[in-house]
Design an enzyme around this catalytic site. Structure first.
Site, PDB file in Angstrom:
ATOM      1  N   ASP A   1      57.269 -91.070 -34.867  1.00  0.00           N
ATOM      2  CA  ASP A   1      58.575 -91.344 -34.282  1.00  0.00           C
ATOM      3  C   ASP A   1      58.829 -90.279 -33.224  1.00  0.00           C
ATOM      4  O   ASP A   1      58.216 -89.194 -33.261  1.00  0.00           O
ATOM      5  CB  ASP A   1      59.632 -91.280 -35.384  1.00  0.00           C
ATOM      6  CG  ASP A   1      61.040 -91.343 -34.840  1.00  0.00           C
ATOM      7  OD1 ASP A   1      61.356 -92.294 -34.099  1.00  0.00           O
ATOM      8  OD2 ASP A   1      61.827 -90.423 -35.147  1.00  0.00           O
TER       9      ASP A   1
ATOM     10  N   ASP B   1      62.414 -89.389 -31.452  1.00  0.00           N
ATOM     11  CA  ASP B   1      63.668 -88.639 -31.591  1.00  0.00           C
ATOM     12  C   ASP B   1      63.838 -88.093 -33.000  1.00  0.00           C
ATOM     13  O   ASP B   1      63.781 -88.844 -33.981  1.00  0.00           O
ATOM     14  CB  ASP B   1      64.849 -89.553 -31.257  1.00  0.00           C
ATOM     15  CG  ASP B   1      64.880 -89.904 -29.788  1.00  0.00           C
ATOM     16  OD1 ASP B   1      65.196 -89.030 -28.978  1.00  0.00           O
ATOM     17  OD2 ASP B   1      64.565 -91.067 -29.441  1.00  0.00           O
TER      18      ASP B   1
END
Length: 233
Positions: free
Chosen positions: A19, A21
């Site tokens: 991922d 953020d």
């Protein structure tokens, strides 16, 4: 002297799927400030519980879910354009590379692990921040919001990344910091590693196979290489 805690057992993987953020980059302060400004501009209160529900999800889906709060005179596309414009404000908190991210990525590549980013953000957003943080060159592929019909917690993005890398989901480890992302990884059939705030939150730890507060501690090893991570140096 008290004994040092044992290092976590190594996790062997052919691919590591990250991922963006809150996992690779520390963007949470900026993201929360951005959403607050958007809602405040329409006279809508946006509290911490509401913000927590946005984590790991595509902005399109968040806006459509809350569109009624903005009144009936605007469309989701108009709100998204407004959000994009607000994101250019230099007064927003800066985005920084997560501690230990560069070291972990370098070690995984040396160990023969294929790397990908699977983000709920847009392609331009991902490219900009990966480049600014100096880690864009580590990744064989980036799956962004434009590449999927359904965002996290749907597993579509992680399944696509595995296909692009030529690995089975069970051969991959997903690095995530949100409930939506961890659920997406699990539904894809990958092993999940909770990082950062997720590693400190019992409910999120239960969604993961492993948990580390800092990326440099990730006990991941390549198919034939030494353990990458374990105790941070």
């Amino acid at each position: 002297m008290p004994a040092r805690p044992e290092a976590a057992a190594p996790v062997t993987a052919r691919a590591a799927l990250f991922d963006l953020d809150g996992t690779l980059i520390d963007s949470e302060p900026r993201s929360r400030a951005l959403w607050r400004r958007l809602f405040a501009g329409h006279g809508v209160e946006c509290g911490e519980d509401m913000l927590a529900g946005f984590s790991g999800r595509r902005s399109r889906e968040v806006i459509e879910e809350h569109l009624a709060r903005f009144g009936g005179a605007v469309t989701s596309d108009q709100i998204r354009e407004e959000l994009t414009a607000l994101n250019g404000d230099p007064a927003l908190p800066p985005v920084r590379l997560a501690p230990g991210a560069d070291r972990l990525l370098e070690r995984l590549r040396r160990d023969g692990v294929a790397l990908a980013v699977v983000t709920s953000g847009g392609r331009a957003y991902a490219h900009d921040h990966l480049t600014r943080c100096g880690i864009a060159g580590h990744f064989a592929t980036v799956v962004s919001a434009e590449n999927v019909a359904h965002g996290k917690p749907d597993p579509e993005g992680y399944l696509l990344a595995c296909r692009r890398l030529g690995v089975a989901p069970g051969e991959a480890v997903v690095f995530e910091d949100s409930a939506a992302g961890l659920r997406a990884g699990r539904r894809a059939g990958a092993r999940c590693l909770a990082v950062g705030q997720a590693a400190r939150t019992p409910a999120l730890r239960r969604l993961a196979d492993h948990a580390v507060e800092h990326l440099a501690q990730a006990p991941v090893t390549g198919p034939a290489g030494p353990t990458v991570g374990g105790a941070a140096g």
